[in-house]
Design a protein around this motif. Structure first.
Motif, PDB file in Angstrom:
ATOM      1  N   ALA A  76      -1.426  -0.356   3.861  1.00  5.11           N
ATOM      2  CA  ALA A  76      -0.007  -0.334   4.204  1.00  5.11           C
ATOM      3  C   ALA A  76       0.727  -1.374   3.374  1.00  5.11           C
ATOM      4  N   ILE A  77       1.730  -0.934   2.611  1.00  2.39           N
ATOM      5  CA  ILE A  77       2.511  -1.831   1.758  1.00  2.39           C
ATOM      6  C   ILE A  77       3.906  -1.976   2.338  1.00  2.39           C
ATOM      7  N   ARG A  78       4.349  -3.219   2.384  1.00  5.36           N
ATOM      8  CA  ARG A  78       5.673  -3.544   2.896  1.00  5.36           C
ATOM      9  C   ARG A  78       6.264  -4.686   2.083  1.00  5.36           C
ATOM     10  N   ASN A  79       7.575  -4.730   1.983  1.00  2.82           N
ATOM     11  CA  ASN A  79       8.268  -5.734   1.190  1.00  2.82           C
ATOM     12  C   ASN A  79       8.351  -7.086   1.881  1.00  2.82           C
ATOM     13  N   SER A  80       8.277  -7.138   3.177  1.00  2.00           N
ATOM     14  CA  SER A  80       8.435  -8.403   3.882  1.00  2.00           C
ATOM     15  C   SER A  80       7.197  -8.738   4.700  1.00  2.00           C
ATOM     16  N   LYS A  81       7.139  -9.968   5.154  1.00  2.00           N
ATOM     17  CA  LYS A  81       5.992 -10.386   5.963  1.00  2.00           C
ATOM     18  C   LYS A  81       6.089  -9.775   7.349  1.00  2.00           C
ATOM     19  N   TRP A  82       4.952  -9.576   7.974  1.00  2.00           N
ATOM     20  CA  TRP A  82       4.914  -8.979   9.303  1.00  2.00           C
ATOM     21  C   TRP A  82       3.727  -9.509  10.074  1.00  2.00           C
ATOM     22  N   ASP A  83       3.781  -9.292  11.351  1.00  2.00           N
ATOM     23  CA  ASP A  83       2.638  -9.639  12.183  1.00  2.00           C
ATOM     24  C   ASP A  83       1.598  -8.547  12.019  1.00  2.00           C
ATOM     25  N   LYS A  84       0.408  -8.941  11.632  1.00  2.00           N
ATOM     26  CA  LYS A  84      -0.657  -7.965  11.445  1.00  2.00           C
ATOM     27  C   LYS A  84      -1.223  -7.565  12.795  1.00  2.00           C
ATOM     28  N   THR A  85      -1.344  -6.277  12.986  1.00  2.00           N
ATOM     29  CA  THR A  85      -2.006  -5.804  14.186  1.00  2.00           C
ATOM     30  C   THR A  85      -3.500  -5.849  13.929  1.00  2.00           C
ATOM     31  N   ASN A  86      -4.264  -5.846  14.946  1.00  2.00           N
ATOM     32  CA  ASN A  86      -5.712  -5.961  14.815  1.00  2.00           C
ATOM     33  C   ASN A  86      -6.349  -4.569  14.796  1.00  2.00           C
ATOM     34  N   VAL A  87      -6.068  -3.815  13.745  1.00  2.78           N
ATOM     35  CA  VAL A  87      -6.634  -2.482  13.578  1.00  2.78           C
ATOM     36  C   VAL A  87      -7.583  -2.541  12.398  1.00  2.78           C
ATOM     37  N   SER A  88      -8.838  -2.215  12.634  1.00  2.00           N
ATOM     38  CA  SER A  88      -9.877  -2.445  11.627  1.00  2.00           C
ATOM     39  C   SER A  88      -9.748  -1.575  10.386  1.00  2.00           C
ATOM     40  N   ASN A  89      -9.119  -0.413  10.471  1.00  2.47           N
ATOM     41  CA  ASN A  89      -9.073   0.460   9.299  1.00  2.47           C
ATOM     42  C   ASN A  89      -7.757   0.363   8.527  1.00  2.47           C
ATOM     43  N   ILE A  90      -6.936  -0.668   8.813  1.00  4.65           N
ATOM     44  CA  ILE A  90      -5.673  -0.851   8.097  1.00  4.65           C
ATOM     45  C   ILE A  90      -5.700  -2.176   7.342  1.00  4.65           C
TER      46      ILE A  90
END
Length: 71
Positions: free
Chosen positions: A36-50
């Motif tokens: 998953a690509i995004r331009n800004s920082k984010w809180d990472k969810t704890n999903v093992s396949n992402i």
């Protein structure tokens, strides 16, 4: 159709947008590898396949983008 994506590599550009968020929600439970690509920082969810990548596509080099796509 979405079930046919099992065991595939998926690249979502714009993962923080409305469509990108919905794609992540629908794909996260499948047996696939998501980047998953995004331009800004984010809180990472704890999903093992992402895998989350933060950068601006306008300022990234072609080599870096090719590296992400091919890996």
């Amino acid at each position: 159709m979405i079930n046919n994506l099992s065991r595939k590599k998926i690249l979502i550009i714009g993962a923080s947008g409305q469509i990108g968020i919905e794609l992540l929600n629908q794909l996260k439970d499948l047996d696939c590898q998501i980047t998953a690509i995004r331009n800004s920082k984010w809180d990472k969810t704890n999903v093992s396949n992402i895998s989350y990548i933060n950068f601006d596509l306008c300022s990234v080099s072609n080599d870096k983008l090719k590296n992400i796509i091919h890996n």
